[in-house]
Design an enzyme around this catalytic site. Structure first.
Site, short mmCIF file in Angstrom:
data_model
loop_
_atom_site.label_atom_id
_atom_site.label_comp_id
_atom_site.label_asym_id
_atom_site.label_seq_id
_atom_site.Cartn_x
_atom_site.Cartn_y
_atom_site.Cartn_z
N LYS A 116 0.83 -1.21 0.00
CA LYS A 116 0.00 0.00 0.00
C LYS A 116 0.86 1.26 0.00
CE LYS A 116 -3.95 -1.93 2.54
NZ LYS A 116 -4.90 -2.26 1.48
N GLU A 200 -3.18 6.90 7.84
CA GLU A 200 -4.02 7.66 6.91
C GLU A 200 -5.03 8.45 7.73
OE1 GLU A 200 -6.17 5.32 4.03
OE2 GLU A 200 -4.33 4.69 3.06
N HIS A 235 -15.43 -4.36 6.56
CA HIS A 235 -14.58 -4.05 5.40
C HIS A 235 -14.71 -5.08 4.28
CE1 HIS A 235 -13.01 -0.92 7.87
NE2 HIS A 235 -12.49 -1.77 8.74
N ARG A 292 -6.04 -8.09 -10.41
CA ARG A 292 -6.68 -9.36 -10.77
C ARG A 292 -8.12 -9.08 -11.18
NH1 ARG A 292 -9.94 -9.07 -6.38
NH2 ARG A 292 -8.95 -8.36 -4.47
P1 ADP Z 1 -7.80 -3.94 2.48
O1 ADP Z 1 -6.76 -4.06 1.41
O2 ADP Z 1 -7.36 -4.55 3.79
O3 ADP Z 1 -9.16 -4.36 2.04
P2 ADP Z 1 -8.37 -1.14 1.95
O4 ADP Z 1 -7.33 -0.09 1.97
O5 ADP Z 1 -8.87 -1.59 0.62
O6 ADP Z 1 -7.86 -2.39 2.83
O7 ADP Z 1 -9.60 -0.66 2.83
C1 ADP Z 1 -10.68 -1.54 3.08
C2 ADP Z 1 -11.89 -0.73 3.49
O8 ADP Z 1 -11.60 0.03 4.67
C3 ADP Z 1 -12.34 0.30 2.46
O9 ADP Z 1 -13.20 -0.26 1.49
C4 ADP Z 1 -13.03 1.28 3.35
O10 ADP Z 1 -14.30 0.74 3.68
C5 ADP Z 1 -12.20 1.31 4.62
N1 ADP Z 1 -11.14 2.36 4.61
C6 ADP Z 1 -9.90 2.24 4.10
N2 ADP Z 1 -9.19 3.38 4.23
C7 ADP Z 1 -9.99 4.26 4.87
C8 ADP Z 1 -9.83 5.63 5.31
N3 ADP Z 1 -8.69 6.30 5.17
N4 ADP Z 1 -10.88 6.21 5.92
C9 ADP Z 1 -12.05 5.52 6.11
N5 ADP Z 1 -12.24 4.25 5.72
C10 ADP Z 1 -11.25 3.61 5.11
#
Ligand code: ADP
Length: 517
Positions: A116, A200, A235, A292
């Site tokens: 990431k 973040e 999530h 993917r």
């Molecule tokens: P992973 O790869 O573990 O799935 P992501 O970065 O894709 O992690 O985030 C998964 C979910 O978490 C997102 O779809 C969103 O719902 C929530 N999320 C991620 N980053 C943030 C953020 N900065 N603020 C609020 N919610 C977030």
């Protein structure tokens, strides 16, 4: 075009790939574990090779065994589907080193997007907005507190190697940060063997909107528009749609252009998805790129008319994309993930045999599934059994159609998420499109309140059978007592007033109200 492709996956996506191969005139080779000997993907493929016992670590994750199976059967390419080995850089490399074609992005692009923090750095360098935060792993709690102070609470600690929501912690104040950092690091270390964690800004109430892209080997990269995936639990996506009520044509163009820039920067080829958070002001932030095919790809297929899995294969075979302009969605598509989980019981996984499966059909309905009547559902793999996908000219048409299709769906023998999806389709806020990533967690208790347990429905069905039997017996004993041979359970009160008949009647009325709601 290839003559033969090996599919390194199972379940609905393996069957989806078999179908794409068959339509392209390509032979398919399935691989399977001992748990999947009778699985539809094994039967439908032209050939099948056993890899090992049920646990994924001894079967679907054995990359070298899978490559050997491809060599043995004369397959020229490997399609990894999603999950399992699909985003393992080493596997993409090993496939290439074995002289086979990888139906996916180059190993280097998987690596560039695999972390990431690396993906954030790449995005920033290419003018793609990211959530404010760091691009470097945190050294310690002191640094975490200083960074959090700079961006303002709440903040989100995230594992650099993260996936599936693991290693993620929301922190509301300075007093929580040291503990949260410790536990995020521990979880990340356990899940990914890497404890790098960064910060973040925590965005309040955003939508999860992602852009599907296709990139060929000749330099063409196009956006196929967005998918709205805000209906999430822990999530994890539960329901997806295309397009999104929150995306105007102008925003679609800007988000599409950002996704294309990110893909180009990573040297991306094949199908991929850029995930974004979209906040209430319409600002969007790049989260990560999934290198993917995704579970929710069918909603994009239904509004663009493109077959994404066929395009993955065609691109890997060297074909050029004939499209230049980004796609404009036509109509509306919705997908419900049908899982073997019990919504009435905290979404506890449910196991057993599917005694009976009735699949919805009719206009605009698609069923992508890896199970059938007689399938055994265990705990070895993901609980997603199937995806129910519908298309309609407008969003409200699609919702009505999904509701109708869910009513037609019957899965007996195990608990499933069907009732949960029915309740969401009936929900006023969902119907207004008033959703964001925390919506479901907030709404779930009231949705589940209206969800009857499967036991009640089964009792009611049994009662309906009893009452019909009772009526028939009465008709035989005293033909004038009932109104004719066709009189069944519905539309009439039982004439005999035994206690069980009254209970049965009440249950029947209940089942009918559930059916018509
Ligand atoms: P992973 O790869 O573990 O799935 P992501 O970065 O894709 O992690 O985030 C998964 C979910 O978490 C997102 O779809 C969103 O719902 C929530 N999320 C991620 N980053 C943030 C953020 N900065 N603020 C609020 N919610 C977030």
């Amino acid at each position: 075009m290839f003559k033969k492709v090996l599919i390194a996956n199972r379940g609905e996506i393996a069957l989806r790939i078999v179908r794409a191969c068959r339509e392209l005139g390509v032979k398919s080779v399935a691989v399977y574990s001992d748990a999947d000997v009778h699985a539809p993907h094994v039967r439908e493929a032209d050939e099948a090779v056993r890899i090992g016992p049920a646990p994924s670590a001894e079967s679907y994750l054995l990359g070298h065994e899978i490559i050997a199976a491809a060599k043995k059967t004369g397959a020229e390419a490997i399609h990894p589907g999603y999950g399992f080995l699909s985003e393992r850089e080493w596997f993409a490399r090993a496939v290439r080193d074995a002289g086979l074609v990888w139906i996916g992005p180059p190993a280097e692009a998987i690596a560039a997007m695999g972390s990431k923090t690396a993906a954030r750095t790449l995005a920033v360098a290419n003018g793609v907005p990211v959530v404010p935060g760091t691009t470097e792993a945190l050294r310690d709690a002191k640094e975490a507190a200083a960074v959090a102070e700079q961006f303002g609470y709440p903040v989100l600690l995230k594992a650099a190697a993260g996936g599936g929501g693991k290693g993620m912690r929301v922190v509301h104040s300075a007093s929580e940060i040291a503990g949260a950092l410790d536990s995020a690091k521990r979880e990340a270390k356990n899940a990914f063997g890497d404890d790098a964690v960064y910060v973040e800004k925590y965005i309040e109430g955003p939508r999860h909107v992602e852009i599907q892209i296709l990139a060929d080997q000749h330099g063409t990269v196009i956006s196929l528009g967005e998918r709205e995936c805000s209906v999430q639990r822990r999530h994890q996506k539960m329901i997806e749609e295309a397009p999104s009520v929150a995306v105007s044509p102008e925003l679609r163009e800007r988000m599409g252009a950002a996704a294309v820039r990110a893909a180009r920067a990573a040297g991306y080829v094949n199908a991929g998805t850029c995930e974004f958070l979209l906040d209430k002001s319409g600002a969007f932030y790049f989260l990560e790129m999934n290198t993917r095919i995704q579970v929710e790809h069918p909603v994009t297929e239904l509004v663009t008319g493109l077959d994404l899995v066929q395009w993955q294969i065609r691109i890997a075979a060297g074909e050029a994309l004939p499209y230049r302009a980004p796609f404009t969605p036509r109509g509306w598509a919705i997908e419900c993930r049908i899982t073997s989980e019990d919504p009435a019981n905290g979404f506890l996984p449910s196991t057993g045999r599917i005694n009976y499966l009735h699949v919805p059909t009719g206009p605009g309905v698609r069923w992508d599934s890896g199970v059938e009547t007689g399938s055994d559902v265990g705990l070895f793999y993901d609980p997603m059994l199937a995806k129910l996908i519908v298309w309609g000219p407008t969003r409200s048409d699609a919702i009505a159609r999904m509701h109708r299709a869910l009513l037609e769906l019957t899965i007996d023998g195990i608990e499933t998420s069907r009732e949960f999806h029915l309740r969401v389709m009936e929900d006023e806020e969902f119907r207004r499109g008033d959703i964001e990533i925390q919506w479901l967690e907030r709404r779930l208790p009231s949705l589940l309140e209206q969800t009857p347990a499967r036991r009640d429905i089964e009792n009611a069905a049994m009662a309906a059978a009893l009452i019909a039997h009772h009526d028939r017996q009465q008709a035989v004993a005293a033909p004038s007592a009932v109104s004719g041979p066709a009189s069944g359970a519905s539309g009439k009160t039982p004439s005999a007033q035994s206690a069980w008949a009254q209970t049965a009647w009440a249950q029947t009325a209940r089942v009918e109200s559930l059916r018509t709601r």
